[in-house]
Design a protein around this motif. Structure first.
Motif, mmCIF file in Angstrom:
data_model
loop_
_atom_site.group_PDB
_atom_site.id
_atom_site.type_symbol
_atom_site.label_atom_id
_atom_site.label_comp_id
_atom_site.label_asym_id
_atom_site.label_seq_id
_atom_site.Cartn_x
_atom_site.Cartn_y
_atom_site.Cartn_z
ATOM 1 N N LEU A 87 -62.263 -30.679 -21.498
ATOM 2 C CA LEU A 87 -62.099 -32.078 -21.080
ATOM 3 C C LEU A 87 -62.103 -32.187 -19.558
ATOM 4 O O LEU A 87 -62.744 -33.068 -18.982
ATOM 5 N N ARG A 88 -61.436 -31.266 -18.889
ATOM 6 C CA ARG A 88 -61.366 -31.313 -17.428
ATOM 7 C C ARG A 88 -62.735 -31.016 -16.823
ATOM 8 O O ARG A 88 -63.243 -31.750 -15.982
ATOM 9 N N ASP A 89 -63.346 -29.933 -17.278
ATOM 10 C CA ASP A 89 -64.594 -29.463 -16.671
ATOM 11 C C ASP A 89 -65.730 -30.465 -16.891
ATOM 12 O O ASP A 89 -66.547 -30.690 -16.002
ATOM 13 N N SER A 90 -65.769 -31.077 -18.070
ATOM 14 C CA SER A 90 -66.882 -31.992 -18.371
ATOM 15 C C SER A 90 -66.654 -33.367 -17.754
ATOM 16 O O SER A 90 -67.596 -34.139 -17.598
ATOM 17 N N GLY A 91 -65.414 -33.678 -17.413
ATOM 18 C CA GLY A 91 -65.106 -35.005 -16.883
ATOM 19 C C GLY A 91 -65.253 -36.098 -17.932
ATOM 20 O O GLY A 91 -65.456 -37.275 -17.586
ATOM 21 N N ALA A 92 -65.163 -35.722 -19.212
ATOM 22 C CA ALA A 92 -65.341 -36.721 -20.283
ATOM 23 C C ALA A 92 -64.324 -37.848 -20.115
ATOM 24 O O ALA A 92 -63.131 -37.602 -19.943
ATOM 25 N N GLU A 93 -64.841 -39.080 -20.148
ATOM 26 C CA GLU A 93 -63.958 -40.233 -19.915
ATOM 27 C C GLU A 93 -63.269 -40.688 -21.195
ATOM 28 O O GLU A 93 -62.216 -41.320 -21.145
ATOM 29 N N LEU A 94 -63.899 -40.413 -22.334
ATOM 30 C CA LEU A 94 -63.345 -40.840 -23.617
ATOM 31 C C LEU A 94 -63.445 -39.682 -24.593
ATOM 32 O O LEU A 94 -64.291 -38.799 -24.430
ATOM 33 N N MET A 95 -62.582 -39.717 -25.607
ATOM 34 C CA MET A 95 -62.687 -38.759 -26.711
ATOM 35 C C MET A 95 -62.964 -39.570 -27.974
ATOM 36 O O MET A 95 -62.122 -40.358 -28.403
ATOM 37 N N LEU A 96 -64.153 -39.421 -28.541
ATOM 38 C CA LEU A 96 -64.474 -40.119 -29.783
ATOM 39 C C LEU A 96 -63.906 -39.281 -30.923
ATOM 40 O O LEU A 96 -64.316 -38.128 -31.107
ATOM 41 N N ALA A 97 -62.959 -39.844 -31.659
ATOM 42 C CA ALA A 97 -62.255 -39.028 -32.647
ATOM 43 C C ALA A 97 -61.669 -39.904 -33.731
ATOM 44 O O ALA A 97 -61.345 -41.069 -33.502
ATOM 45 N N ASP A 98 -61.541 -39.299 -34.909
ATOM 46 C CA ASP A 98 -60.839 -39.989 -35.984
ATOM 47 C C ASP A 98 -59.452 -39.395 -36.157
ATOM 48 O O ASP A 98 -58.819 -39.577 -37.178
ATOM 49 N N ASP A 99 -59.010 -38.645 -35.141
ATOM 50 C CA ASP A 99 -57.717 -37.966 -35.219
ATOM 51 C C ASP A 99 -56.981 -38.169 -33.886
ATOM 52 O O ASP A 99 -57.484 -37.769 -32.835
ATOM 53 N N PRO A 100 -55.812 -38.805 -33.926
ATOM 54 C CA PRO A 100 -55.100 -39.093 -32.677
ATOM 55 C C PRO A 100 -54.670 -37.838 -31.925
ATOM 56 O O PRO A 100 -54.350 -37.903 -30.726
ATOM 57 N N ARG A 101 -54.708 -36.659 -32.605
ATOM 58 C CA ARG A 101 -54.286 -35.430 -31.919
ATOM 59 C C ARG A 101 -55.418 -34.780 -31.128
ATOM 60 O O ARG A 101 -55.254 -33.698 -30.568
ATOM 61 N N ALA A 102 -56.580 -35.445 -31.075
ATOM 62 C CA ALA A 102 -57.755 -34.804 -30.461
ATOM 63 C C ALA A 102 -57.627 -34.638 -28.951
ATOM 64 O O ALA A 102 -58.337 -33.832 -28.363
ATOM 65 N N GLY A 103 -56.757 -35.377 -28.293
ATOM 66 C CA GLY A 103 -56.572 -35.242 -26.850
ATOM 67 C C GLY A 103 -57.456 -36.206 -26.084
ATOM 68 O O GLY A 103 -58.401 -36.782 -26.618
ATOM 69 N N GLY A 104 -57.137 -36.375 -24.765
ATOM 70 C CA GLY A 104 -57.913 -37.285 -23.928
ATOM 71 C C GLY A 104 -57.657 -38.746 -24.293
ATOM 72 O O GLY A 104 -56.726 -39.075 -25.023
ATOM 73 N N THR A 105 -58.503 -39.629 -23.760
ATOM 74 C CA THR A 105 -58.376 -41.060 -24.037
ATOM 75 C C THR A 105 -59.184 -41.360 -25.286
ATOM 76 O O THR A 105 -60.414 -41.351 -25.257
ATOM 77 N N ILE A 106 -58.487 -41.621 -26.382
ATOM 78 C CA ILE A 106 -59.188 -41.672 -27.673
ATOM 79 C C ILE A 106 -59.842 -43.024 -27.935
ATOM 80 O O ILE A 106 -59.225 -44.074 -27.748
#
Ligand code: MCA
Ligand code: AMP
Length: 449
Positions: A87-106
């Motif tokens: 998450l840090r290295d890629s600079g991903a702004e969002l986490m597309l997930a169906d699981d709240p435990r996935a981390g980042g801004t879901i």
């Protein structure tokens, strides 16, 4: 300019285009759901995807590709260290997930959004995916793959495997690597074949799922051969494809005997996509991976006795690693040692470095596992190697100098921090590590070679 997921835009067909054990979506449904999610990604540059093995991941990746946003699939079981790094290295702004435990801004991936309008796609040079993969040392690096590279590889494989919209592809591979994601999901969405994802690549699931093409890593094929009744269910398939690691000749032979057809083997890397393959309409030779696919050239350097370091070039290669200068040399040194016969047939002999391990088809860097082991307060020194394993090809084996600690505790310690497949299966607690005069650990001695 055809669109990357060309076949997805032909929405006349109401049958399921993609299916997992729980649900299915037609072309029309997938396009609508993904377009709706794509609208919510506008303005983002990079998004992470919690890559569970199912339809939600297909929707999320499709949405990012439609929106022209770089997608970074994250292994769903990635431990805290690996997940934080990606998450840090890629600079991903969002986490597309169906699981709240996935981390980042879901941003939740739900299948009930009302269909959205399909956005205009970016040009072929735009980056599409960033796939994290292990090097010999340090944490995994982000491999940047353009839309053009993905399209070139899928078109080459459509030709080589005679892969058409009439096919049904069945597999249960993870959706965060080239094999399961690029070939196994984007392939069907570009070519128009149906995809049935079995959740896990088990013999029972493959046997119970009718299809024309089946994908597997050698561990999957060897497990299928160990279940002859399930293997026989695959007799009516058009193509059984093996890749990601060497297919042992006995497994090739067993598969041919049980299913009535020899597997098609192909060779590739995250950085190059699939570059060498056997053809659907050609010879299949045990221990060999065939010929370069259309648009790819290969050569050997530092050749001795017909064996050398394999280099590849062509339209399927990656742009470069994230945060590193783009590639300048057309030829990419794969790190694999190979031979090329007078008839052009390629045989992969092994890897040049002992620090890249292939276990169950997963590439694992020794350095990443050693770094994780060294975080344990009892561990003073650690050296990790791949040792032969009948099921996994190689298994991760750790030699550790430590104060009172059990091997199982160290295995669990790594599994919590990295993905489960990166955990050492065997831990040898030793008094010291064998070192050369320069103080470097002699890995060959640990491998027993
Ligand atoms: C057991 N488990 C543990 C522990 N012990 N978890 C944590 N800590 C422990 N101490 C659990 C795991 O979470 C998992 O649970 C289960 O045990 C077994 O998982 P695993 O160890 O990973 O092994 P496996 O089930 O035996 O998996 C074999 C496999 C798998 C299915 C063949 O290795 C696989 O899917 N490989 C595919 C790799 C791949 O796609 N590579 C492509 C790279 P649970 O089952 O509940 O989760 S792309 C590439 O190479 C290029 C481009 C190419 O050429 O394709
Ligand atoms: P990855 O980066 O996970 O894509 O792993 C790429 C590596 O997998 C290659 O460099 C090879 O060492 C290995 N590999 C992939 N396909 C094959 C194959 N058919 N035979 C032997 N090794 C393979």
């Amino acid at each position: 300019m055809p669109r990357l997921l060309d076949a997805l835009h032909d929405s006349a067909d109401s049958a399921d285009l993609v299916r997992d054990p729980r649900q299915g979506l037609s072309r029309h449904e997938l396009l609508g759901r993904a377009a709706a999610l794509a609208a919510e990604l506008r303005g983002a540059e990079t998004v992470a995807v919690h890559a569970t093995p199912g339809v939600e991941t297909v929707v999320a990746i499709t949405a990012a590709l439609l929106a022209g946003v770089k997608a970074v699939p994250v292994p769903p079981d990635a431990g805290e260290l690996e997940r934080a790094h990606i998450l840090r290295d890629s600079g991903a702004e969002l986490m597309l997930a169906d699981d709240p435990r996935a981390g980042g801004t879901i941003l939740p991936v739900t299948l009930d959004r009302p269909p959205g309008d399909v956005p205009e796609e970016p040009g072929p040079e735009a980056a599409a995916l960033v796939l994290y993969t292990s090097g010999t040392t340090g944490p995994p690096k982000g491999v940047v793959l353009s839309r053009a590279a993905l399209a070139a590889d899928l078109d080459a494989l459509a030709d080589v495997w005679q892969w058409t919209a009439g096919d049904t592809l069945v597999h249960g591979l993870p959706l965060f690597h080239v094999h399961g994601l690029v070939l196994g999901v984007l392939g069907p969405l570009r070519i128009g074949s149906r995809l049935v994802h079995t959740g896990k690549p088990t013999p029972l699931a493959y046997a119970a799922t009718p299809g024309t093409m089946y994908f597997g890593v050698p561990t999957v094929w060897s497990r299928i051969c160990a279940s002859p009744a399930e293997a026989r269910e695959l007799r009516s398939a058009r193509l059984l494809v093996s890749g990601s690691a060497p297919l042992p000749v006995p497994v090739f032979d067993d598969l041919r005997a049980l299913t009535g057809q020899a597997p098609v083997e192909r060779y590739g890397m995250t950085e190059t996509l699939i570059t060498v393959s056997t053809r659907a309409d050609g010879e299949r030779r045990p221990g060999h991976v065939g010929l370069p696919v259309p648009g790819v050239e290969t050569r050997l350097i530092d050749e001795a006795d017909g064996v050398g370091h394999l280099q590849v070039r062509g339209a399927t290669l990656f742009d470069g690693y994230l945060h590193q200068p783009p590639r300048v040399d057309d030829w990419y040194t794969t790190g694999d040692v190979a031979s090329i016969g007078p008839d052009g047939w390629h045989r992969i002999v092994g890897r040049a470095s002992t620090d890249l391990i292939k276990t169950g088809g997963y590439r694992v860097g020794a350095g990443e596992v050693e770094d994780a082991l060294l975080l344990h307060p009892a561990v003073r020194e650690a050296a990790v190697v791949g040792t032969p394993h009948p099921d996994l090809g190689e298994q991760i084996t750790a030699y550790v100098v430590a104060d009172s600690v059990q091997g199982e505790e160290l295995t669990a310690f790594v599994a919590e921090r990295l993905a489960a497949h990166k955990r050492p299966r065997v831990v040898h607690l030793v008094a010291e590590l064998p070192r050369n005069a320069m103080g470097k650990v002699r890995k060959a001695a640990l491998k027993g070679t």
